[in-house]
Design a protein around this motif. Structure first.
Motif, PDB file in Angstrom:
ATOM      1  N   LEU A 117       0.839  -1.198   0.000  1.00 36.76           N
ATOM      2  CA  LEU A 117       0.000   0.000   0.000  1.00 36.76           C
ATOM      3  C   LEU A 117       0.874   1.248   0.000  1.00 36.76           C
ATOM      4  N   LEU A 118       0.444   2.251  -0.745  1.00 31.59           N
ATOM      5  CA  LEU A 118       1.007   3.590  -0.630  1.00 31.59           C
ATOM      6  C   LEU A 118       0.042   4.379   0.244  1.00 31.59           C
ATOM      7  N   VAL A 119       0.510   4.870   1.378  1.00 36.20           N
ATOM      8  CA  VAL A 119      -0.364   5.607   2.290  1.00 36.20           C
ATOM      9  C   VAL A 119       0.150   7.033   2.430  1.00 36.20           C
ATOM     10  N   GLY A 120      -0.764   7.926   2.779  1.00 32.74           N
ATOM     11  CA  GLY A 120      -0.388   9.315   2.963  1.00 32.74           C
ATOM     12  C   GLY A 120      -1.271   9.978   3.985  1.00 32.74           C
ATOM     13  N   VAL A 121      -0.719  10.950   4.707  1.00 34.25           N
ATOM     14  CA  VAL A 121      -1.474  11.725   5.695  1.00 34.25           C
ATOM     15  C   VAL A 121      -1.029  13.180   5.594  1.00 34.25           C
ATOM     16  N   ILE A 122      -1.993  14.093   5.713  1.00 33.87           N
ATOM     17  CA  ILE A 122      -1.729  15.518   5.564  1.00 33.87           C
ATOM     18  C   ILE A 122      -1.951  16.212   6.901  1.00 33.87           C
ATOM     19  N   ASP A 123      -0.944  16.948   7.389  1.00 35.93           N
ATOM     20  CA  ASP A 123      -1.110  17.627   8.672  1.00 35.93           C
ATOM     21  C   ASP A 123      -1.788  18.980   8.475  1.00 35.93           C
ATOM     22  N   THR A 125      -0.689  21.897   8.573  1.00 30.58           N
ATOM     23  CA  THR A 125       0.075  22.912   7.847  1.00 30.58           C
ATOM     24  C   THR A 125       0.043  22.650   6.346  1.00 30.58           C
ATOM     25  N   GLY A 126      -0.590  21.533   5.944  1.00 30.58           N
ATOM     26  CA  GLY A 126      -0.654  21.182   4.541  1.00 30.58           C
ATOM     27  C   GLY A 126       0.491  20.301   4.077  1.00 30.58           C
ATOM     28  N   LYS A 127       1.301  19.810   4.999  1.00 32.94           N
ATOM     29  CA  LYS A 127       2.419  18.939   4.618  1.00 32.94           C
ATOM     30  C   LYS A 127       1.932  17.504   4.454  1.00 32.94           C
ATOM     31  N   LEU A 128       2.356  16.869   3.364  1.00 31.16           N
ATOM     32  CA  LEU A 128       1.979  15.496   3.066  1.00 31.16           C
ATOM     33  C   LEU A 128       3.099  14.542   3.471  1.00 31.16           C
ATOM     34  N   PHE A 129       2.750  13.521   4.262  1.00 23.49           N
ATOM     35  CA  PHE A 129       3.679  12.477   4.653  1.00 23.49           C
ATOM     36  C   PHE A 129       3.231  11.184   3.964  1.00 23.49           C
ATOM     37  N   THR A 130       4.114  10.568   3.184  1.00 27.67           N
ATOM     38  CA  THR A 130       3.755   9.344   2.478  1.00 27.67           C
ATOM     39  C   THR A 130       4.712   8.217   2.838  1.00 27.67           C
ATOM     40  N   GLN A 131       4.236   6.993   2.629  1.00 29.19           N
ATOM     41  CA  GLN A 131       5.067   5.820   2.882  1.00 29.19           C
ATOM     42  C   GLN A 131       4.563   4.660   2.040  1.00 29.19           C
ATOM     43  N   SER A 132       5.472   3.873   1.516  1.00 28.15           N
ATOM     44  CA  SER A 132       5.118   2.636   0.817  1.00 28.15           C
ATOM     45  C   SER A 132       5.235   1.500   1.809  1.00 28.15           C
ATOM     46  N   LEU A 133       4.111   0.869   2.113  1.00 27.54           N
ATOM     47  CA  LEU A 133       4.089  -0.193   3.112  1.00 27.54           C
ATOM     48  C   LEU A 133       4.135  -1.560   2.440  1.00 27.54           C
ATOM     49  N   THR A 134       4.829  -2.489   3.093  1.00 33.46           N
ATOM     50  CA  THR A 134       4.826  -3.878   2.669  1.00 33.46           C
ATOM     51  C   THR A 134       4.301  -4.738   3.816  1.00 33.46           C
ATOM     52  N   LYS A 135       4.017  -5.976   3.520  1.00 37.09           N
ATOM     53  CA  LYS A 135       3.427  -6.901   4.484  1.00 37.09           C
ATOM     54  C   LYS A 135       4.143  -6.860   5.834  1.00 37.09           C
ATOM     55  N   GLY A 136       3.344  -6.725   6.907  1.00 32.52           N
ATOM     56  CA  GLY A 136       3.886  -6.737   8.258  1.00 32.52           C
ATOM     57  C   GLY A 136       4.213  -5.381   8.830  1.00 32.52           C
ATOM     58  N   GLU A 137       4.060  -4.319   8.034  1.00 28.23           N
ATOM     59  CA  GLU A 137       4.387  -2.975   8.523  1.00 28.23           C
ATOM     60  C   GLU A 137       3.139  -2.255   9.045  1.00 28.23           C
ATOM     61  N   VAL A 138       3.385  -1.278   9.918  1.00 30.83           N
ATOM     62  CA  VAL A 138       2.304  -0.536  10.587  1.00 30.83           C
ATOM     63  C   VAL A 138       2.485   0.954  10.331  1.00 30.83           C
ATOM     64  N   PHE A 139       1.376   1.649  10.132  1.00 28.85           N
ATOM     65  CA  PHE A 139       1.398   3.107   9.932  1.00 28.85           C
ATOM     66  C   PHE A 139       0.300   3.709  10.796  1.00 28.85           C
ATOM     67  N   VAL A 140       0.569   4.876  11.388  1.00 28.25           N
ATOM     68  CA  VAL A 140      -0.437   5.526  12.233  1.00 28.25           C
ATOM     69  C   VAL A 140      -0.929   6.801  11.564  1.00 28.25           C
ATOM     70  N   LEU A 150      -3.604   3.512  -1.044  1.00 22.09           N
ATOM     71  CA  LEU A 150      -3.704   3.074  -2.438  1.00 22.09           C
ATOM     72  C   LEU A 150      -2.951   1.763  -2.618  1.00 22.09           C
ATOM     73  N   ASN A 151      -3.638   0.772  -3.201  1.00 27.08           N
ATOM     74  CA  ASN A 151      -2.977  -0.470  -3.572  1.00 27.08           C
ATOM     75  C   ASN A 151      -2.235  -0.207  -4.879  1.00 27.08           C
ATOM     76  N   THR A 152      -0.911  -0.162  -4.824  1.00 26.13           N
ATOM     77  CA  THR A 152      -0.118   0.194  -6.002  1.00 26.13           C
ATOM     78  C   THR A 152       0.104  -0.979  -6.946  1.00 26.13           C
ATOM     79  N   ASP A 153      -0.348  -2.162  -6.558  1.00 31.37           N
ATOM     80  CA  ASP A 153      -0.227  -3.335  -7.423  1.00 31.37           C
ATOM     81  C   ASP A 153      -1.504  -3.504  -8.235  1.00 31.37           C
ATOM     82  N   ASN A 154      -1.397  -3.486  -9.543  1.00 29.92           N
ATOM     83  CA  ASN A 154      -2.571  -3.588 -10.412  1.00 29.92           C
ATOM     84  C   ASN A 154      -2.997  -5.024 -10.697  1.00 29.92           C
ATOM     85  N   LYS A 155      -2.321  -5.990 -10.047  1.00 31.50           N
ATOM     86  CA  LYS A 155      -2.659  -7.394 -10.265  1.00 31.50           C
ATOM     87  C   LYS A 155      -2.994  -8.145  -8.981  1.00 31.50           C
ATOM     88  N   VAL A 156      -2.478  -7.678  -7.862  1.00 28.91           N
ATOM     89  CA  VAL A 156      -2.609  -8.405  -6.595  1.00 28.91           C
ATOM     90  C   VAL A 156      -3.431  -7.605  -5.589  1.00 28.91           C
TER      91      VAL A 156
END
Length: 209
Positions: A117-123, A125-140, A150-156
């Motif tokens: 997953l590609l995830v993003g959060v906006i604070d 102040t309008g700043k965007l924080f993004t991260q590409s997550l893989t299996k087993g990872e955590v984001f708050v 966003l699921n960046t894989d168009n097949k899985v």
């Protein structure tokens, strides 16, 4: 009345404490909350058990575009009332997007079970924080901030489990809130510096995804 430094500090502490108290679900004065009409003496372990996720991993998302969200919140799981926690399982079809949204009453802790997953959060102040997550990872995602996945894989397909710090975190979706709740076209057109025809096209697209 004159306020010295110590008095002013005490007032600030009181008001900041009130803000913290009301920033989360209210505390209850019992071990747990029993719905009206139910006899607490007749409760069993079934009351504290949620079965709505039993078949969630068996759902076939082939051909679907929208993210499927299965929730365990107070409405579906009454035992959560007053406990300040809830969960959701998010199933992303290949290339699926969970559009920008916010949870006004809780922070979200997302654990990626399968996929990427590609995830993003906006604070604020309008700043965007993004991260590409893989299996087993955590984001708050902090409470009240707009975020997306966003699921960046168009097949899985991908699957994630989210935990919330509220029994009813609430969800405000940015696209649907703006374009499907009756805000006048001229207001939206001026807000986005476009014309009403474009706004009508956006509304139609959201009604018929």
């Amino acid at each position: 009345m004159e306020f010295n430094g110590a008095c002013l500090m005490a007032i600030l502490v009181v008001f900041s404490s009130v803000g913290v108290i009301y920033a989360s679900d209210p505390d209850i004065l019992t071990d747990f909350t029993v719905p009206a009409g139910q006899n607490p003496l007749k409760l069993t372990g079934d009351f504290f058990t949620f079965t709505g996720f039993r078949n969630v991993s068996n759902n076939n998302l082939a051909g679907q575009k929208a993210v499927k969200v299965s929730k365990a919140v107070a409405a579906e799981f009454p035992a959560l009332n007053g406990l300040g926690v809830s969960m959701a399982v998010l199933q992303f079809p290949a290339g699926g997007l969970n559009p920008p949204h916010t949870h006004p009453r809780a922070s979200e802790l997302l654990f990626l079970v399968e996929g990427c997953l590609l995830v993003g959060v906006i604070d604020t102040t309008g700043k965007l924080f993004t991260q590409s997550l893989t299996k087993g990872e955590v984001f708050v995602f902090p409470k009240g901030l707009f975020h997306y996945q966003l699921n960046t894989d168009n097949k899985v397909e991908a699957m994630a489990v989210s935990a919330f710090g509220s029994a009813n975190a609430g969800t405000v979706s940015l696209p649907s809130t703006l374009f499907t709740t009756g805000i006048p076209d001229n207001v939206l057109a001026k807000s986005f510096k476009t014309d009403t025809h474009t706004i009508e096209l956006l509304k139609a697209a959201l009604k018929n995804p």
